[in-house]
Design a protein around this motif. Sequence first.
Motif, PDB file in Angstrom:
ATOM      1  N   HIS A 803       0.809  -1.108  -0.202  1.00  0.00           N
ATOM      2  CA  HIS A 803       0.034   0.117   0.149  1.00  0.00           C
ATOM      3  C   HIS A 803       0.722   1.287  -0.063  1.00  0.00           C
ATOM      4  O   HIS A 803       0.353   2.463  -0.212  1.00  0.00           O
ATOM      5  CB  HIS A 803      -0.995  -0.074   1.093  1.00  0.00           C
ATOM      6  N   ASN A 805       2.611   4.470  -0.491  1.00  0.00           N
ATOM      7  CA  ASN A 805       2.416   5.927  -0.014  1.00  0.00           C
ATOM      8  C   ASN A 805       0.856   6.262  -0.009  1.00  0.00           C
ATOM      9  O   ASN A 805       0.659   7.356  -0.089  1.00  0.00           O
ATOM     10  CB  ASN A 805       3.426   6.696  -0.783  1.00  0.00           C
ATOM     11  N   ARG A 806       0.133   5.206  -0.165  1.00  0.00           N
ATOM     12  CA  ARG A 806      -1.371   5.544  -0.540  1.00  0.00           C
ATOM     13  C   ARG A 806      -1.982   6.581   1.051  1.00  0.00           C
ATOM     14  O   ARG A 806      -1.491   6.260   2.108  1.00  0.00           O
ATOM     15  CB  ARG A 806      -2.149   4.198  -0.348  1.00  0.00           C
ATOM     16  N   HIS A 808      -3.915   7.455   4.119  1.00  0.00           N
ATOM     17  CA  HIS A 808      -4.470   6.871   5.287  1.00  0.00           C
ATOM     18  C   HIS A 808      -5.674   7.650   5.872  1.00  0.00           C
ATOM     19  O   HIS A 808      -5.599   8.812   5.498  1.00  0.00           O
ATOM     20  CB  HIS A 808      -3.459   6.242   6.440  1.00  0.00           C
ATOM     21  N   PHE A 819      -6.273  -1.475   6.092  1.00  0.00           N
ATOM     22  CA  PHE A 819      -5.903  -1.779   4.622  1.00  0.00           C
ATOM     23  C   PHE A 819      -6.103  -3.199   4.380  1.00  0.00           C
ATOM     24  O   PHE A 819      -5.875  -4.208   5.271  1.00  0.00           O
ATOM     25  CB  PHE A 819      -4.459  -1.349   4.457  1.00  0.00           C
ATOM     26  N   GLY A 823      -7.301  -2.077  -0.798  1.00  0.00           N
ATOM     27  CA  GLY A 823      -6.664  -0.917  -0.404  1.00  0.00           C
ATOM     28  C   GLY A 823      -7.540  -0.388   0.931  1.00  0.00           C
ATOM     29  O   GLY A 823      -8.123  -1.308   1.750  1.00  0.00           O
ATOM     30  N   GLN A 840      -4.633  13.154   2.974  1.00  0.00           N
ATOM     31  CA  GLN A 840      -4.577  14.196   2.040  1.00  0.00           C
ATOM     32  C   GLN A 840      -5.145  15.407   2.301  1.00  0.00           C
ATOM     33  O   GLN A 840      -5.242  16.613   1.744  1.00  0.00           O
ATOM     34  CB  GLN A 840      -5.115  13.659   0.732  1.00  0.00           C
ATOM     35  N   THR A1008     -14.144  -0.244  -0.051  1.00  0.00           N
ATOM     36  CA  THR A1008     -12.824   0.606   0.019  1.00  0.00           C
ATOM     37  C   THR A1008     -13.497   2.030  -0.352  1.00  0.00           C
ATOM     38  O   THR A1008     -14.425   2.356  -0.721  1.00  0.00           O
ATOM     39  CB  THR A1008     -11.983   0.130  -1.425  1.00  0.00           C
TER      40      THR A1008
END
Length: 1009
Positions: A803, A805-806, A808, A819, A823, A840, A1008
Amino acid sequence: MHELVSQRGGMSRRAVLAAAVAAGVTATAVAAPPGAAAPGAAALPTGLAAGRADGSARWFTDPARSVRPKFRWWWPDGLVDPDEVAREIDQIADAGFGGAEIAAVHHSIRDKPLLDTAHHGWGSRPWRDGVEAALRRAVRRGLTVDLTLGPSWPVAVPGVTPDDEAAAQELAHGHTALAAGATYRGPVPAPVHDAASGVRAQRLLAVQAARVDLANSTRKETGLDPDSVRDLTDTVTDDGLTWTAPADGEWMLISYWQRGSGQQPESGPHSAPAAFVVDHLSAAGTTAVTDYWERHVLTGSLRRLLKAAGGAFFEDSVELESEGLVWTARLPEAFEQRTGRPLLPCLPALVLDDSDQVFAFEAQQTRQIRHDFWATVSDLFNRYHVRALKDWAHSLGMTLRAQPYGLQTDAIATAAILDIAEGESLGFKNLDDYRCLAGGRDMAGHTVLSCEAGAYNGSAYSTTWDRVLRTMGGAYAAGVNQTVMHGFSYASAPEAEWPGFAAFSPYNGAPGYGESWGPRQPTWRHAGDIAGYLGRVHAVLQSGTARADVAVFRQTGYTATGIGASWFTSTGVPLGWTHQFLSGPLLDLPNATVSGGRLAPEGPAYKALFVEGDFFYGSTPTLALDDARRILGFAQAGLPVVLLGAFDQALTPGVPAAGETERLRDVLARLMALPGVVRVTEKTAVGDALAQLGVTPDVRHSVPSTLLNAHRATADADYYYLVNGKHAETVKPPVAAIDHDVTLRRTRGRDAVPHLLDPWTGRVVRVGRYTQDGRDVTFRVALRPGQTLVVALGRPGLLGDRHGNRPHALSSEADEVLFTERGLTVRAAAAGTYRTRLSQGRTVTTTLPAVPGPIEPGRWRVEVEDWRPGDRPTRTEKERRTLTLDTLLPWSSIPELEDCAGIGRYRTTVTLPGDWSAAHGALLELGQVADTFRVRVNGRDADPVDRLDPVVDVGPLLRRGANTIEIEVATPLVNRLRVSRPEVFGGLARQEYGLVGPVRLVPYAQRTV
């Protein structure tokens, strides 16, 4: 670890030797790989070998044999069959364990002549044949075999007699009171206790007179005036003495006799001739051990096998038994060399009567004399016993593992000398006993701290694995990272009854200590799950280097005492602080440097040093002058120091030389004047002092908690082991479940992200919901009593995580964010729309479909495999029976099963609705279940389940419509033994075995984001 690994890669020397032995090639014909130590070299490893924590996942998912748990393997001396020995090595290997320690122990055999020590004793030809059989099979299976240095304990070898120079010594005393002006005429006062059986010689060391001083007397000790002590030894003629007491008070005549203690190893005899315990304080005692091995045990083939599959020589706790004072001939000389003062005038304050002090001088002087004496004993023990045995072990390609306590010696310093120090779950009173040994290990740069685990009084054949796991959970947090299970008994021996020979059961006619694990136990069917769990925990806790927040200085380095570190033990640990103990000798180690405000920066990297009064001597604030100077140097180099107590009035631990107290106080005055040093007078102020110095722990939680932790740092990650445990098993009330935020510090990169390492399944997955603040990572931790959690803070993609740098989740309205293969996924037990805030910065919504309510199965079909005695001690008959239960109950509450022990297979069917889809799943909650178990759903195995939190995610195994759930439960044997051997086990209550529940299938929905 025990492999000697080339720094340039390739096979370890041990692996090469093992291959050679397996192929029948002599070890001398094998060339070591480049960079590996030559055969017999003393240089031994301190880090991981196979299965290094290098950023890939295999070292964790499939831990190397070298880090897997071991067994203490009890033999009835040499009465063993090589074929059976090889079978038992296979059994240990097949169950996923890493090795065994061969120990001659048979307390359960009352009629010792049945063992025929002349032909089958310890060290005999049959014993050696058995050892070679074990090593040969261990080579093939990749296991290591450890050997005790002698039969049972303490260390003893045949051929040593009680009167030999090499035998354990004692100083016995006699005394006679004299009134003022009275004359004594007669034999020198005889010892208050007769010599032990077999002791035929005793030598008069000295005769003294001393005036009784009632001001120095206590309820147990007669006070004496030290200035009045007179040496009358030269007046003794033909064992007679004539002396007239002065007219100034009552006097005491005291005689001192040096003689052998006559101690033999426990539950002997084990050999012919009988073995007697050796002197642990002299070169002669150790030489007697090594010479016996060299001359009588170490054949050429055994030497080659030890280099290929041998692990460590082992010594149990140093339980020297004497009704007098432990002694050796060189003690007076060694004492004077250490202190500059003669020992004999100090003897009145030292002699013992069955472990009790007899006489005393003024309290402070008595304390200082006793400190100097036991420090001298510690020096002799470490020099002539521990170091000498370690050097000899290294010459054979072996290491030395030992329990360095039992005498009043500096066990912390000894732990730094040993290759592997070991503690024990039976004798250690709390976790600070382990932290003493961990301090020695980590300051010396060693890797392993071992534990003799699972020895419970009166619990033979009733020990459950969950009890073992609860015990070890806290021990791991305190520094333990190797488990030697107590134990695995050889199959049979004279007098043995079903289910076979057990080293400690019966013990004085009652159930004994510890377990006899192995195929005789129904739970052995699931032992691989336990071995896998323990091996993965060990792999993590042997990775990199240990980290601890604070070093606690110990003026007296005893352990196995239960004495902790005031504020840290009672208040700091519940807030996340970690600590270890150091003693004076550790301050001289190469690692004892300060850089960047850390002590031992390449090792435990302590952030502060804490010094308080000596608990072993009334909490008196003491420091040796040399130690005070070293601590001053540390503080001047930038190490924060906290002093608790009146260190402006500190004393020396031992008797001071002229002007030494003044010099000590001058050094301490300079120390306390430094800006990085804080002195407090109350332990409640220690936390504020650390905050004033800017020192904070690596693990923090705002509420006091039973959460314990251990931290290991590698080049790639910080590994945190978390457990919901307690300082000591006997502490009340019992541990409750916890659920609160925990903050972990990243020391290996600001971009490190948290990963969960599941030691039950070997799976590694990135944490789905957490927050970051600089180097801190915070997430929620919920643990049941005894349950553990392993977290790695490392670069994205660590351990094969896909996973990377997806984003969180920072927060969510859903029950969970995790996860999965697909995903980042939100999960909840009810339908609805849930908002999730991502790292983000944006917030996403997820709608979950309807979720069925929890399902509690109403009927179970149970097939029971009832284990019963067969026609010989090692044969088990298995009677099968089938029941239908509408309500789950313990076997002891079901008339058909109340005395059963064995394996039960529970089967039920649950029906899921037609709208069940890929968005659904469920947790299977087992409730109460004893002891070990496995789960199958629709004919497919579920993952191994956390024994202390029996909940398994069976979502991927479920389908709409009918689903078959099977739960296999294995039990201990004690309920059957209560009726098959009532003379031993009949007094025990029935245990509540089986699946008790309540069992619930709790559906969820997930998608997801």
